[in-house]
Write a protein that holds these residues in place. Structure first.
Motif, PDB file in Angstrom:
ATOM      1  N   UNK A 144       0.811  -1.220   0.000  1.00 23.27           N
ATOM      2  CA  UNK A 144       0.000   0.000   0.000  1.00 23.27           C
ATOM      3  C   UNK A 144       0.846   1.272   0.000  1.00 23.27           C
ATOM      4  N   UNK A 145       2.147   1.121   0.202  1.00 25.58           N
ATOM      5  CA  UNK A 145       3.015   2.298   0.349  1.00 25.58           C
ATOM      6  C   UNK A 145       2.967   3.195  -0.892  1.00 25.58           C
ATOM      7  N   UNK A 146       3.089   2.591  -2.081  1.00 24.91           N
ATOM      8  CA  UNK A 146       3.167   3.376  -3.322  1.00 24.91           C
ATOM      9  C   UNK A 146       1.898   4.175  -3.565  1.00 24.91           C
ATOM     10  N   UNK A 147       0.735   3.555  -3.375  1.00 23.06           N
ATOM     11  CA  UNK A 147      -0.517   4.271  -3.641  1.00 23.06           C
ATOM     12  C   UNK A 147      -0.736   5.390  -2.631  1.00 23.06           C
ATOM     13  N   UNK A 148      -0.307   5.179  -1.382  1.00 22.26           N
ATOM     14  CA  UNK A 148      -0.388   6.255  -0.396  1.00 22.26           C
ATOM     15  C   UNK A 148       0.496   7.425  -0.769  1.00 22.26           C
ATOM     16  N   UNK A 149       1.709   7.113  -1.210  1.00 22.18           N
ATOM     17  CA  UNK A 149       2.654   8.157  -1.612  1.00 22.18           C
ATOM     18  C   UNK A 149       2.115   8.955  -2.796  1.00 22.18           C
ATOM     19  N   UNK A 150       1.604   8.264  -3.796  1.00 28.58           N
ATOM     20  CA  UNK A 150       1.075   8.929  -4.994  1.00 28.58           C
ATOM     21  C   UNK A 150      -0.157   9.760  -4.653  1.00 28.58           C
ATOM     22  N   UNK A 151      -1.072   9.202  -3.836  1.00 34.10           N
ATOM     23  CA  UNK A 151      -2.264   9.951  -3.459  1.00 34.10           C
ATOM     24  C   UNK A 151      -1.932  11.214  -2.695  1.00 34.10           C
ATOM     25  N   UNK A 152      -0.988  11.120  -1.769  1.00 44.33           N
ATOM     26  CA  UNK A 152      -0.564  12.301  -1.014  1.00 44.33           C
ATOM     27  C   UNK A 152       0.103  13.344  -1.893  1.00 44.33           C
ATOM     28  N   UNK A 153       0.899  12.886  -2.864  1.00 46.56           N
ATOM     29  CA  UNK A 153       1.590  13.815  -3.768  1.00 46.56           C
ATOM     30  C   UNK A 153       0.602  14.549  -4.669  1.00 46.56           C
ATOM     31  N   UNK A 154      -0.380  13.826  -5.194  1.00 55.29           N
ATOM     32  CA  UNK A 154      -1.388  14.458  -6.052  1.00 55.29           C
ATOM     33  C   UNK A 154      -2.103  15.567  -5.291  1.00 55.29           C
ATOM     34  N   UNK A 155      -2.460  15.287  -4.023  1.00 65.65           N
ATOM     35  CA  UNK A 155      -3.177  16.277  -3.229  1.00 65.65           C
ATOM     36  C   UNK A 155      -2.368  17.519  -2.944  1.00 65.65           C
ATOM     37  N   UNK A 156      -1.079  17.359  -2.617  1.00 66.24           N
ATOM     38  CA  UNK A 156      -0.266  18.519  -2.264  1.00 66.24           C
ATOM     39  C   UNK A 156       0.182  19.323  -3.475  1.00 66.24           C
ATOM     40  N   UNK A 157       0.290  18.702  -4.623  1.00 64.76           N
ATOM     41  CA  UNK A 157       0.788  19.399  -5.816  1.00 64.76           C
ATOM     42  C   UNK A 157      -0.329  19.989  -6.675  1.00 64.76           C
ATOM     43  N   UNK A 158      -1.565  19.885  -6.219  1.00 67.25           N
ATOM     44  CA  UNK A 158      -2.672  20.475  -6.968  1.00 67.25           C
ATOM     45  C   UNK A 158      -2.917  19.815  -8.313  1.00 67.25           C
ATOM     46  N   UNK A 159      -2.704  18.507  -8.395  1.00 69.88           N
ATOM     47  CA  UNK A 159      -2.848  17.801  -9.664  1.00 69.88           C
ATOM     48  C   UNK A 159      -4.280  17.317  -9.904  1.00 69.88           C
ATOM     49  N   UNK A 160      -5.224  17.820  -9.103  1.00 69.92           N
ATOM     50  CA  UNK A 160      -6.609  17.398  -9.232  1.00 69.92           C
ATOM     51  C   UNK A 160      -7.256  18.022 -10.469  1.00 69.92           C
ATOM     52  N   UNK A 161      -8.249  17.358 -11.006  1.00 66.49           N
ATOM     53  CA  UNK A 161      -8.983  17.830 -12.179  1.00 66.49           C
ATOM     54  C   UNK A 161      -9.699  19.139 -11.856  1.00 66.49           C
ATOM     55  N   UNK A 162      -9.543  20.111 -12.733  1.00 74.64           N
ATOM     56  CA  UNK A 162     -10.243  21.395 -12.629  1.00 74.64           C
ATOM     57  C   UNK A 162      -9.855  22.176 -11.374  1.00 74.64           C
ATOM     58  N   UNK A 163      -8.645  21.933 -10.861  1.00 74.20           N
ATOM     59  CA  UNK A 163      -8.176  22.653  -9.677  1.00 74.20           C
ATOM     60  C   UNK A 163      -7.398  23.888 -10.096  1.00 74.20           C
ATOM     61  N   UNK A 164      -7.425  24.899  -9.265  1.00 71.15           N
ATOM     62  CA  UNK A 164      -6.695  26.127  -9.544  1.00 71.15           C
ATOM     63  C   UNK A 164      -5.202  25.933  -9.426  1.00 71.15           C
ATOM     64  N   UNK A 165      -4.405  26.928  -9.831  1.00 66.47           N
ATOM     65  CA  UNK A 165      -2.945  26.780  -9.839  1.00 66.47           C
ATOM     66  C   UNK A 165      -2.340  26.603  -8.443  1.00 66.47           C
ATOM     67  N   UNK A 166      -2.981  27.147  -7.410  1.00 67.62           N
ATOM     68  CA  UNK A 166      -2.432  27.058  -6.060  1.00 67.62           C
ATOM     69  C   UNK A 166      -3.229  26.108  -5.166  1.00 67.62           C
ATOM     70  N   UNK A 167      -4.070  25.280  -5.772  1.00 71.18           N
ATOM     71  CA  UNK A 167      -4.903  24.369  -4.979  1.00 71.18           C
ATOM     72  C   UNK A 167      -4.051  23.293  -4.319  1.00 71.18           C
TER      73      UNK A 167
END
Length: 467
Positions: free
Chosen positions: A197-220
């Motif tokens: 589960x380590x890899x998916x946790x790492x990737x999920x946390x990175x997506x959230x902190x880097x604002x890589x979500x769909x339709x998110x603003x530049x500083x989200x």
């Protein structure tokens, strides 16, 4: 003579770990039980148990608020509980351990994880909290080191243009602070679903902190809240995949290194991008904006609340919620977030310092052992280790805990009123030079210490009358 081996481990590995060790050793001497304790602290394992010691032991105690590997204890009577239980009732634990069920015997090997979770639920720390604390303990060094380098960058050059200031900011804000949420998520996930589960946790946390979500603003950014959600999501998704997908035994290795991580990374990543990330980021933005526009009266109330939480359980769940609320906001680099960090740190320093003051001004109300603990509490309080007050709270909770809560609340409120700023998430007196209005910060702490110290001294009874 019965022989018991034990492991103590708390999320930060600073105070609870060694208090629990000492409590178990003293209880063993008092009850004619030979006790050996391995500590899993901030610097790693110390006094590591040998295979021979485990083999000769009649029982095992795991007093931990984070995940501890149990493979070496298969076939031994094993009791899982919390660090605080070992501090408060060590003699009871020794007796319970000798009657505990055997861990992982031949008829129950496939139920090891279930048995461990039930034990944690019934006798110690809830599983959810234990998973969370596993992530917290792993991310804490990044938080502390990163925050101090950010603070040093500001201290060197407030405009951040000097070469060394830029380097320190890149170390702290550009690296450590960007990594701590993904690390938090990864180790929460690993605690639930093991290494797969380590890899998916790492990737999920990175997506959230880097604002890589769909339709998110530049500083989200989903921040630490997104990291926590991603970690639990990754852990339970991995457990579900392992349970639902069956393969022939010859392909189990491929399932572990290929099928499970690929599917869990994809599922968690897509959920964070398209479903969860955006609303969490919006919530974090709303919290940040609300704090930015908070008025003076509101800030005092917030400081008071955070102070109460810091002192209520001295390193427990409420304390950790207040602390990581402040740490999570510190990454926004706003004045308000640094004010909250100052209120939390000041309030966290009060309990041990207040108890030290009380032991000095009312020696007849404390045993020699407690007076010695009061001397150690000065150092612990100065270093922002709230757990230094635990020995006193354990022996007299009804008088000690309300007193220190009042003192910490006063300090938290005053720190906000004085608009003290603190860019470092830890360090106590060692980061005072980096604190804005440091003299007012010291004043706020001293007032809280005096209030709590006098209150607990008034409530405490002399030793002969104690009840």
């Amino acid at each position: 003579m019965a022989k018991i081996v034990a492991i103590t481990a708390c999320p930060t590995g600073i105070a609870h770990t060694f208090m629990a060790q000492e409590a178990l050793l003293q209880a063993g001497k008092k009850n004619n039980v030979e006790v050996r304790v391995e500590t899993q602290g901030a610097s790693g394992s110390e006094d590591t148990l040998t295979a021979a010691e485990i083999a000769l032991a009649d029982a095992v105690i795991i007093a931990a608020d984070k995940k501890v590997e149990l493979d070496r204890f298969v076939g031994k009577r094993l009791l899982q509980t919390s660090v605080s239980a070992a501090i408060k009732e060590p003699e009871t634990l020794l007796a319970q351990a000798l009657d505990a069920p055997v861990y992982g015997d031949a008829t129950q090997a496939y139920m090891d994880d279930i048995a461990a979770q039930k034990a944690a639920k019934n006798q110690g720390t809830p599983a959810v909290y234990r998973h969370l604390m596993n992530g917290v303990s792993s991310m804490l060094p990044l938080v502390i080191a990163g925050g101090i380098y950010i603070a040093l960058s500001t201290a060197i050059d407030i405009n951040g243009k000097a070469s060394l200031a830029v380097a320190f900011d890149n170390i702290g804000g550009g690296s450590a602070f960007k990594l701590f949420v993904p690390i938090l998520a990864a180790f929460i996930a690993q605690s639930i679903g093991d290494r797969a589960a380590f890899a998916s946790g790492l990737v999920g946390g990175w997506i959230g902190t880097q604002g890589l979500m769909y339709n998110a603003g530049p500083n989200a950014s989903a921040g630490y809240l997104g990291g926590i959600i991603a970690g639990f999501l990754a852990g339970y998704v991995t457990v579900g995949i392992r349970k639902w997908i069956r393969v022939p035994r010859t392909f189990e290795g491929i399932k572990t290194v290929l099928i499970t991580p690929v599917l869990s990374v994809g599922i968690v990543g897509l959920l964070m991008i398209y479903v969860l990330g955006h609303p969490i980021a919006a919530l974090m933005s709303a919290i940040s904006n609300g704090l930015t526009h908070i008025g003076a009266s509101g800030s005092i109330g917030l400081g008071l609340l955070l102070g109460l939480m810091m002192a209520f359980d001295m390193g427990g769940p409420f304390n950790k919620v207040a602390y990581f609320f402040a740490v999570g906001l510190l990454g926004t680099h706003t004045v308000e977030s640094e004010m909250i960090m100052a209120a939390v740190m000041g309030a966290g320093m009060v309990p041990p310092l207040a108890m030290a003051l009380s032991t000095f001004i009312a020696k007849h109300k404390y045993t020699q052992e407690e007076r010695d603990a009061g001397k150690a509490a000065i150092i612990l309080g100065a270093c922002f280790i709230t757990e230094g007050a635990i020995p006193f709270a354990t022996k007299d909770p009804l008088r000690v805990i309300p007193s220190i809560m009042v003192g910490s609340a006063v300090t938290g409120a005053l720190a906000m009123l004085f608009r003290v700023t603190n860019p470092a998430p830890h360090g106590g007196v060692f980061v005072f030079p980096l604190i804005g209005h440091w003299y007012l910060f010291i004043l706020a702490i001293l007032i809280g210490v005096v209030v709590a110290g006098l209150l607990v001294t008034t409530l405490k009874r002399p030793i002969a009358q104690a009840a």
